[in-house]
Scaffold this motif. Sequence first.
Motif, PDB file in Angstrom:
ATOM      1  N   ASN A  98       0.823  -1.215   0.000  1.00 27.74           N
ATOM      2  CA  ASN A  98       0.000   0.000   0.000  1.00 27.74           C
ATOM      3  C   ASN A  98       0.852   1.259   0.000  1.00 27.74           C
ATOM      4  OD1 ASN A  98      -2.263  -1.631   0.126  1.00 27.74           O
ATOM      5  ND2 ASN A  98      -2.480  -1.444   2.350  1.00 27.74           N
ATOM      6  N   GLY A  99       1.982   1.185   0.693  1.00 23.97           N
ATOM      7  CA  GLY A  99       2.859   2.345   0.780  1.00 23.97           C
ATOM      8  C   GLY A  99       2.404   3.390   1.777  1.00 23.97           C
ATOM      9  N   LYS A 100       1.389   3.067   2.571  1.00 21.63           N
ATOM     10  CA  LYS A 100       0.915   4.002   3.585  1.00 21.63           C
ATOM     11  C   LYS A 100       0.191   3.244   4.699  1.00 21.63           C
ATOM     12  CE  LYS A 100      -3.598   4.946   1.462  1.00 21.63           C
ATOM     13  NZ  LYS A 100      -4.530   6.002   1.017  1.00 21.63           N
ATOM     14  N   ILE A 101       0.094   3.884   5.860  1.00 18.89           N
ATOM     15  CA  ILE A 101      -0.605   3.304   7.010  1.00 18.89           C
ATOM     16  C   ILE A 101      -2.064   3.744   6.963  1.00 18.89           C
ATOM     17  CG2 ILE A 101      -0.774   3.248   9.518  1.00 18.89           C
ATOM     18  CD1 ILE A 101       2.234   3.707   9.636  1.00 18.89           C
ATOM     19  N   LYS A 102      -2.962   2.771   6.897  1.00 13.05           N
ATOM     20  CA  LYS A 102      -4.386   3.077   6.872  1.00 13.05           C
ATOM     21  C   LYS A 102      -4.934   3.191   8.297  1.00 13.05           C
ATOM     22  CE  LYS A 102      -5.476   0.977   2.383  1.00 13.05           C
ATOM     23  NZ  LYS A 102      -6.385   0.049   1.670  1.00 13.05           N
ATOM     24  N   GLY A 103      -6.195   3.587   8.405  1.00 10.34           N
ATOM     25  CA  GLY A 103      -6.838   3.692   9.708  1.00 10.34           C
ATOM     26  C   GLY A 103      -6.879   5.124  10.204  1.00 10.34           C
ATOM     27  N   SER A 104      -7.537   5.295  11.350  1.00 13.80           N
ATOM     28  CA  SER A 104      -7.677   6.619  11.963  1.00 13.80           C
ATOM     29  C   SER A 104      -7.655   6.479  13.475  1.00 13.80           C
ATOM     30  CB  SER A 104      -8.980   7.283  11.521  1.00 13.80           C
ATOM     31  OG  SER A 104     -10.093   6.534  11.980  1.00 13.80           O
ATOM     32  N   LEU A 105      -7.586   7.592  14.168  1.00 12.30           N
ATOM     33  CA  LEU A 105      -7.531   7.564  15.630  1.00 12.30           C
ATOM     34  C   LEU A 105      -8.799   6.990  16.247  1.00 12.30           C
ATOM     35  CD1 LEU A 105      -5.814  10.990  16.500  1.00 12.30           C
ATOM     36  CD2 LEU A 105      -4.814   8.702  16.603  1.00 12.30           C
ATOM     37  N   THR A 106      -9.934   7.211  15.593  1.00 17.89           N
ATOM     38  CA  THR A 106     -11.215   6.803  16.186  1.00 17.89           C
ATOM     39  C   THR A 106     -11.836   5.580  15.524  1.00 17.89           C
ATOM     40  OG1 THR A 106     -12.362   8.391  14.759  1.00 17.89           O
ATOM     41  CG2 THR A 106     -11.744   9.134  16.965  1.00 17.89           C
ATOM     42  N   GLY A 107     -11.191   5.002  14.512  1.00 19.29           N
ATOM     43  CA  GLY A 107     -11.705   3.791  13.896  1.00 19.29           C
ATOM     44  C   GLY A 107     -12.677   4.054  12.767  1.00 19.29           C
ATOM     45  N   VAL A 108     -13.545   3.076  12.509  1.00 22.21           N
ATOM     46  CA  VAL A 108     -14.502   3.142  11.400  1.00 22.21           C
ATOM     47  C   VAL A 108     -15.269   4.463  11.435  1.00 22.21           C
ATOM     48  CG1 VAL A 108     -16.571   2.080  10.422  1.00 22.21           C
ATOM     49  CG2 VAL A 108     -14.731   0.636  11.302  1.00 22.21           C
ATOM     50  N   HIS A 109     -15.380   5.103  10.275  1.00 26.09           N
ATOM     51  CA  HIS A 109     -16.006   6.418  10.197  1.00 26.09           C
ATOM     52  C   HIS A 109     -17.527   6.327  10.192  1.00 26.09           C
ATOM     53  CE1 HIS A 109     -11.920   7.246   8.700  1.00 26.09           C
ATOM     54  NE2 HIS A 109     -12.118   8.476   9.166  1.00 26.09           N
ATOM     55  N   VAL A 110     -18.149   7.318  10.777  1.00 25.69           N
ATOM     56  CA  VAL A 110     -19.606   7.434  10.795  1.00 25.69           C
ATOM     57  C   VAL A 110     -20.032   8.292   9.609  1.00 25.69           C
ATOM     58  CG1 VAL A 110     -21.612   8.296  12.048  1.00 25.69           C
ATOM     59  CG2 VAL A 110     -19.726   7.202  13.293  1.00 25.69           C
ATOM     60  N   GLY A 111     -21.017   7.821   8.855  1.00 20.18           N
ATOM     61  CA  GLY A 111     -21.493   8.572   7.707  1.00 20.18           C
ATOM     62  C   GLY A 111     -22.326   7.707   6.799  1.00 20.18           C
ATOM     63  N   THR A 112     -22.539   8.187   5.561  1.00 22.27           N
ATOM     64  CA  THR A 112     -23.364   7.452   4.596  1.00 22.27           C
ATOM     65  C   THR A 112     -22.571   7.025   3.367  1.00 22.27           C
ATOM     66  OG1 THR A 112     -24.031   9.563   3.592  1.00 22.27           O
ATOM     67  CG2 THR A 112     -25.473   8.637   5.317  1.00 22.27           C
ATOM     68  N   GLY A 113     -21.265   7.294   3.359  1.00 19.11           N
ATOM     69  CA  GLY A 113     -20.436   6.942   2.213  1.00 19.11           C
ATOM     70  C   GLY A 113     -20.016   5.492   2.238  1.00 19.11           C
ATOM     71  N   PRO A 114     -19.276   5.064   1.183  1.00 16.62           N
ATOM     72  CA  PRO A 114     -18.783   3.674   1.111  1.00 16.62           C
ATOM     73  C   PRO A 114     -17.899   3.329   2.314  1.00 16.62           C
ATOM     74  CG  PRO A 114     -18.505   4.801  -0.986  1.00 16.62           C
ATOM     75  CD  PRO A 114     -18.898   5.851   0.010  1.00 16.62           C
TER      76      PRO A 114
END
Length: 485
Positions: free
Chosen positions: A219-235
Motif C-alpha cells: 500500500n505504501g501508507k498506514i491506513k486507519g484513523s484515531l477513532t476507527g470506522v467512520h460514521v457517515g453514509t459513504g462507502p
Amino acid sequence: MVRDNRDSNAIDLSINVPPDQGGSTYLDDDGRLKRTGTVWTASAHIITAVIGSGVLSLAWATAQLGWLAGPVMLLFFSIVTYFNSLLLATSYRAGDQDVGKRNHTYMEAVRAHLGGFQVKACGTVQYLNIFGAAVGYTIASALSMTAITRSYCFNTKGKDSPCIISNSPFMIAFGVLQVILSQIPDFDQIWWLSIVAAVMSFTYSSIGLILGIAKLSENGKIKGSLTGVHVGTGPGEVTQATKIWRSFQALGAIAFAYSFSLVLVEIQDTIKSPPSEYKTMRKATSISIAVTTVFYLSCACFGYAAFGDEAPGNLLAGFGYFNPSWLIDIANAAIIIHLLGAYQVFCQPLFAFFQRTATAWFPGSEFVTKEIPIRIPIQGYEPYKLNLFRLVWRTFFVVVTTVIALALPFFTDIVGILGALGFWPLTVYFPVEMYIVQKRIPKWSTKWIGFQILSVTCLIVSITAAAGSIAGVAAHLKVYKPFKS
C-alpha cells in the motif's frame, strides 16, 4: 486400590502398583497419579488456550476502536488477565502455597475459599463458557477448511468460478475428529497435543503478521484513523448506532482472545512439585502472556494498518484466495490443527466434571466405572482403557456442539459473546474474591477498595461487550436461515 475420599465427587483412581516398588513412584501427595507437568508444558497449555482463533479478529476489533483505543484496550486486557491469573494461581492450594490442600479444579478452588452459592455460579459460568468455546472452535475450523477448499477451486477452475462451498460438511468432519480425540482420558495426557497446537498457533499468527506487513508495504501508507470506522453514509462508513454496537462487540472479541482463566486451575493441576505449583505457574503465565501480547499487538496493528476500516473479521480472509495462496492455505491448515488441540484443552475440565459426578452418583455401575483394556499394537504402549460412559457422554457433547455450530455459524459474534460472558466472572471476580479471603484483606481497606474498583470496571466492560455481540447476532438472525451456511 487407591481412592481419593476428600470430596463427594472424587473419582476412583485404581492403578496396579508393583508390590516391590511401592506407591510413592506412581502416586502424588494426595493419592492421585503423579503429575509430570513443567513450566514448558504449562506454557504450551496456556498458549494453546490463549492464542486461538480469536487472534484473527483483532485487526477487525482495532478497526472498530481506532489507533487510540484499540492498542490501549489490547494492553488493558493483557494486564488485567496477567494480574488476575496470578491471583487465581494462589488459590490452587488452600493456605500454604507449598503444603496446603490442593484444589484440582476451578470449582474446587471456589468451594475451598468462598463456598455456598458461588460454587454453583462458578460452575455454571465456567462450563457454559467451555461449551460455547467448543461451538466457536467448530465454526472457526470449518471456515478455515472452507477457505482451503475454495482456494483449490479458484486455482483449478479460475478466478471467475463461483466456488460456492458449504461449511456444514467441514463442521461435521471436525466433530468426528473431536469424538476420537475426546476419548483421551484426562488433561495430563494431552500435553503433546497442546505442544503441537501451540506450534500451530504461532505458525498462523506469524503468517497473518507477515502478510499484514507485506500488504502494508504494498500500500505504501498506514491506513486507519484515531477513532476507527467512520460514521457517515459513504462507502465503508456506518451509522452512529452501528459504530457504538461494533465498538462494544470489539471489546468482547479482545476479551475472548485473552480467555484462559476458566482452565487455569486445571492446567496448574498438571504441574509437578517441588517447587510449588504457584512458582511454576507464575513463570508459565509470565512467559505466555508476554508472548501472546506481542503477537496480538503485532497482528492487530499491522492488520489494521494494512486494511484500515475494511479490516475483515478473519484477518486471513482479507488476503483473498490468490497470491500467495499456498501460504494462506498453510495458515488455515495450522488453524485447523490448533483448534483440534484447543477444543480438548478447554473441554477436558467439563468432561472430567461430569465423569466425577456420574461416578459419585452411580459408584456400583459398571457402565460408569468399568474400564475395558484394549491392547495398542505398538511396542512399549500400555493398553488403552475404554470407559463406556466416557465414550457415550463425550460423543454426545461433541454432537450437540456440532449441531449448534451448524445452526448458528456467526464466528465474530459468537466470539464476542463468549469473551463477554466469561471475562468478568472467571478472569476477574472469582480470582479477586478468593484472593481477598485467602489473604484476609480487611473490608474497606485501601487494597480492598482497589480490588473492587478493578472488578466493577471489568464488569462494565463485560456488559457493554455482551450487548454489542448480542446485537450482532440479532442482526444476522434477521436474514440467516439455519443449517444453510
